[in-house]
Scaffold this motif. Structure first.
Motif, PDB file in Angstrom:
ATOM      1  N   PRO A 142      -8.420  -7.529  -0.129  1.00 24.29           N
ATOM      2  CA  PRO A 142      -8.707  -6.248  -0.789  1.00 24.29           C
ATOM      3  C   PRO A 142      -9.227  -5.156   0.166  1.00 24.29           C
ATOM      4  O   PRO A 142      -8.747  -4.022   0.118  1.00 24.29           O
ATOM      5  CB  PRO A 142      -9.773  -6.624  -1.821  1.00 24.29           C
ATOM      6  N   GLU A 143     -10.170  -5.489   1.048  1.00 26.33           N
ATOM      7  CA  GLU A 143     -10.733  -4.465   1.931  1.00 26.33           C
ATOM      8  C   GLU A 143      -9.647  -3.847   2.820  1.00 26.33           C
ATOM      9  O   GLU A 143      -9.643  -2.642   3.057  1.00 26.33           O
ATOM     10  CB  GLU A 143     -11.829  -5.061   2.835  1.00 26.33           C
ATOM     11  N   ASN A 175      -7.166  -1.680   0.659  1.00 22.40           N
ATOM     12  CA  ASN A 175      -7.756  -0.392   0.278  1.00 22.40           C
ATOM     13  C   ASN A 175      -7.842   0.569   1.451  1.00 22.40           C
ATOM     14  O   ASN A 175      -7.628   1.764   1.309  1.00 22.40           O
ATOM     15  CB  ASN A 175      -9.148  -0.607  -0.320  1.00 22.40           C
ATOM     16  N   GLU A 176      -8.179   0.036   2.615  1.00 20.38           N
ATOM     17  CA  GLU A 176      -8.321   0.894   3.783  1.00 20.38           C
ATOM     18  C   GLU A 176      -6.954   1.474   4.187  1.00 20.38           C
ATOM     19  O   GLU A 176      -6.863   2.632   4.584  1.00 20.38           O
ATOM     20  CB  GLU A 176      -8.945   0.082   4.924  1.00 20.38           C
ATOM     21  N   ARG A 200      -4.563   2.097   2.124  1.00 15.72           N
ATOM     22  CA  ARG A 200      -4.335   3.127   1.106  1.00 15.72           C
ATOM     23  C   ARG A 200      -5.093   4.419   1.436  1.00 15.72           C
ATOM     24  O   ARG A 200      -4.542   5.512   1.339  1.00 15.72           O
ATOM     25  CB  ARG A 200      -4.789   2.620  -0.269  1.00 15.72           C
ATOM     26  N   GLN A 201      -6.361   4.271   1.810  1.00 21.84           N
ATOM     27  CA  GLN A 201      -7.163   5.450   2.157  1.00 21.84           C
ATOM     28  C   GLN A 201      -6.487   6.231   3.285  1.00 21.84           C
ATOM     29  O   GLN A 201      -6.389   7.454   3.245  1.00 21.84           O
ATOM     30  CB  GLN A 201      -8.574   5.029   2.619  1.00 21.84           C
ATOM     31  N   ALA A 223       0.838  -1.200   0.000  1.00 26.85           N
ATOM     32  CA  ALA A 223       0.000   0.000   0.000  1.00 26.85           C
ATOM     33  C   ALA A 223       0.875   1.253   0.000  1.00 26.85           C
ATOM     34  O   ALA A 223       0.627   2.201  -0.749  1.00 26.85           O
ATOM     35  CB  ALA A 223      -0.927  -0.015   1.213  1.00 26.85           C
TER      36      ALA A 223
END
Lengths: 577, 577
Positions: free
Chosen positions: A491-492, A495-496, A498-499, A447
């Motif tokens: 994936p979840e 992505n989190e 990354r956010q 990430a």
């Protein structure tokens, strides 16, 4: 019949999980001499910290390493925890896949029931000796025993069990190991303990290194870390298989009641709304729930999630619009797909609106925050400042989210820039446990690498004086291996992270912009000041005024003009302190 | 007594290995929609190929993917292998840690007894359905059955078992999955099959993709790959724990005989020499072998290895030198340490020489090459050339080595440069199985990154048109996870990959040097040719000769001078073709 056919299956055998991990000890983190030692320390310490926190004790952990010979060490780890009942000790240290944590949805550092017995296996593989355990629950009796693993059976072997009166409480483990080496590098026991202290300011660690030198990591917080509540799976991440597993053990009379009892945030109101949509399914006894019915329940939860995250869809349902714009048609088709899955049959426009309308009344709260125990924004800030003396710190704590299986997790990111920091460093943590190894295969690393840091004011991020701290908290961290040193690319979760990084990136950009603005102004001021005597002389010549007087006048004008530089500087310093 | 003490251990439970991997399905490779599908294909195909090769059959594998709905596919894998006896089928597909390969020291793609049952678990977790198996050993009866895993018990559940007459032989598995997605990207089933074909030229694969398009990877070799012989542990990598495990099951009368029977290359002569050093230990019955005696045997093997690799040490022992140079003292002290470990007591100069002298007579052969089945230098060269049309290929096949546990392994590296290659690519293989995932955490990737490619003529290697192929063969690949997509950083393996890369690097440098030399000559020639008319005119002016004649003369001189460019070019082309 072909050559060899018979022979192949003559060899068909079963093997124990202990045999599997003995043969694949690197999967538990036992590869390389330095790493193996750090792994053993890690397993014993995480058990100590978990036990202390569950019992509401401020952890006080003593770690001692003695060098007995070439690549040969004795490790002692002692805690002031609640102790282990004597009849439990053998399984904790002598059987893989046994423990208190696997079946509970609670945030602990351990979660597999492998770690402690893994240490025992490593000890016996390299020295042929047992692990020695001394423990007392504080009931006046101290127990001591030697434990080994019967690898073929995955069962404990206990020897020299004794007990005697004593007022001590806690657990002490002595593990003698070969094929290990101690150093002070970035993968060492020392670095592991240092990082543990950074993420756990409530813990005191005393470390006696092989030279006899004592290092104390003093606690900077006196409040015990609250232990997370046991969580229930969140309906937004639940799978049909999860529901069927629940249905097999549920004591509820109906599926509807089972959902209320077993899932997070699925109270009476939610079930009443669901009942309108799936009346037949929710009235059934749990044991009669079928796979396709479970799929329909899951689809209903997914539709609720969709509605709760999509205001335009809610409006559409409210208005029951028939003439749709291009955009609305996309939304409507999505809802139609949900309804088909929920009802298990084709649907009409009216039916779609009817079902979605019923579900739009359902409110399901996000994951409870009290099941997760992050380090905390303030603690991260304090820890980065006191440990690294940077010139700027930015911290982001995201809200808890859910990944597949209904499992809650939460991401925190702290970034420290400049000051005493000399080079780039990424510090990864999972449930406040430092991850030193397998950086390459970790979702956190991936990430961080995936972010375009140029956009946030860092043209060469990985060569800048920056420390990035990422901590993922969860009731079940999806580790890549049983060695628990890297987080899988779920994936979840990816992505989190990354956010969170992008959010912290925006703070960095603001800071970088301000710094740049100040630097620009400073540059302009410098240029002006350079030419000021020249301008003053020209002006004095032209006007016939005194040169010094003109220069002072001009100087004051410049100072006035650029006074806000100082204001900006002060503001930036203020934010950074 | 502390709060919560009782509660903590009330929750103490054991769980099955199937539960563990169900909760950590990403450890088996089931994370992400594309990856999960590729993992399932990978597990079934490796089983097919292993079975065919063990039975001496040229593998013919049929793979079909049908799209049944959103993220919902049916996978069929059929082979022409030896079939599976019907009573074995349930355990192969319905029980983790059961199989033919775990206990045997033989090079197969599968080695854990997890893969096939892992597919079944993934199928039932995502669809609630069993896996369907059809198989026949070619005995005239075809068996079909549905298999699931009882996750709590890690035992198979079989339904719909039938059998009927039929002359077919082979195995067909049908697996319906959800939460998966097919594409043609670098992690796809297609790419997996393509790479499998590259490393297995004897295999024919027919792939029907979800659009119904048929892709055939035709075999380019008609000789079945010979199956590796079953290996014995090599004494140079054996550990005390390995010896004790052997001693518990050995039927030999003495430890000495056990060594001869159970270890590689430890024949009668070697044992006679060892007997001089450890007479008491080697005459014991195996069951009485103690840990410290096992350590002494291991030390003796290590000393033998030391002597066999160190000519100066052998000389010293031969000469029994007493006056030692600085260098010889270091060697002597090393030998002293070995002898102390072997005898378990302090040693003298005489004693040290005596023991080492006895051991210097022992010859232990390197690991047998016939237990390992590499792709082969010629096949790699051919495969890279036909698939990539490069302008240069270099291949290195190293000798078999041993890592801890006495496990033989072998590294092959192929590098292709230029031609149709447009960018850098690393192709990792283990036992000829392509590794598509977890590149970041793999010893192969780490080794490639650790090389200073500038030294081998590539200033920007990872942005050059280069394909690097690395294949590691072993009777037990040390995978990082049960998902088998990356090789762990076992020091011996890592170093051997590095050695192979450096060896291939030297070939690349030679090539780069030649290319550079040619380019330099071409450049010089170009410059000369550019000025040639001018020089010719000047010469003609000065000498009064005909300008054209002078120019022709000069041209011929230049051509003669640089004829060797063409020779060099031809030579390079010859090497590259």
């Amino acid at each position: 019949m072909v050559d060899g056919e018979v022979d192949i299956f003559k060899e068909f055998k079963e093997h124990s999980v202990a045999e599997f991990f003995k043969k694949n000890r690197h999967m538990l983190g036992y590869s390389g001499k330095v790493r193996s030692l750090t792994t053993a320390v890690h397993e014993l310490i995480t058990n100590s910290l978990d036990a202390c926190e569950e019992a509401g004790i401020l952890p006080d952990v003593y770690v001692k390493l003695e060098r007995l010979g070439e690549e040969h060490y004795r490790l002692t780890v002692r805690d002031n925890g609640p102790g282990i009942p004597p009849h439990i000790v053998p399984k904790v240290f002598g059987k893989l896949l046994a423990g208190t944590k696997f079946h509970r949805m609670i945030q602990t550092r351990g979660q597999q029931g492998i770690g402690a017995a893994g240490v025992t296996m490593f000890v016996q593989i390299t020295t042929g000796k047992p692990i020695h355990v001394k423990t007392s629950t504080g009931d006046g009796t101290v127990w001591e025993m030697d434990v080994m693993v019967d690898v073929m059976k995955n069962e404990p072997i206990v020897k020299n069990r004794t007990h005697y009166p004593g007022s001590w409480r806690g657990t002490e483990v002595i593990a003698e190991m070969k094929e290990v080496e101690y150093n002070r590098g970035k993968y060492s026991v020392y670095e592991y303990l240092r990082r543990t202290a950074i993420a756990n300011p409530h813990v005191r660690i005393t470390f006696v290194d092989p030279d006899g030198k004592i290092h104390t990591f003093e606690r900077s917080s006196l409040e015990p870390v609250r232990i997370g509540e046991e969580a229930k799976p969140h309906p937004f991440g639940i799978t049909p298989d999860d529901l069927l597993s629940l249905s097999k053990v549920s004591k509820a009379k109906t599926v509807g009641r089972m959902l209320t009892n077993s899932l997070h945030g699925t109270g009476g109101k939610a079930v009443i709304s669901l009942m309108k949509v799936l009346p037949h399914v929710l009235k059934k006894p749990p044991r009669e729930l079928t796979w396709s019915e479970a799929e329909r329940i899951v689809a209903a939860f997914q539709a609720i999630r969709f509605l709760s995250e999509n205001r335009a869809a809610r409006k559409l349902v409210e208005a029951k619009k028939k003439e749709l714009t291009e955009e609305e048609r996309l939304l409507f088709n999505q809802m139609k797909r949900y309804v088909r899955k929920i009802t298990g049959e084709e649907t009409t426009l009216e039916k779609t609106y009817e079902v979605m309308k019923a579900l739009s009344g359902v409110r399901i709260r996000g994951p409870r925050t009290d099941v997760l125990v992050p380090i905390g924004e303030e603690r991260i800030r304090k820890s980065l400042r006191s440990n690294l003396k940077p010139s700027f710190v930015a911290v982001v704590e995201r809200k808890p989210r859910v990944y597949s299986g209904g499992i809650p997790f939460q991401v925190e990111v702290g970034v420290a820039v400049g000051g005493n920091i000399s080079s780039f460093e990424l510090m990864r943590f999972a449930n406040r446990v430092p991850l030193l190894f397998d950086a390459g295969g970790c979702a956190i690393t991936e990430a961080v690498k995936s972010i375009d840091w140029k956009r946030y004011g860092f043209p060469d991020f990985f060569n800048s004086p920056v420390v990035v701290l990422v901590n993922v908290s969860s009731t079940h961290i999806p580790y890549t291996t049983a060695g628990k040193q890297a987080i899988a690319d779920v994936p979840e979760v990816f992505n989190e992270i990354r956010q969170a990084l992008m959010e912290v990136g925006r703070k960095l950009r603001e800071y970088a912009n301000k710094v740049n603005a100040v630097q620009e102004l400073l540059q302009k001021k410098k240029v002006l000041e350079h030419y000021l005597p020249l301008i003053a002389r020209s002006l004095a010549d032209m006007s016939g005024e005194d040169e010094k007087a003109v220069e002072t006048l001009l100087k004051n004008m410049v100072e006035e003009r650029y006074r806000r530089i100082n204001e900006l500087l002060e503001k930036i310093e203020g934010e950074a302190s």
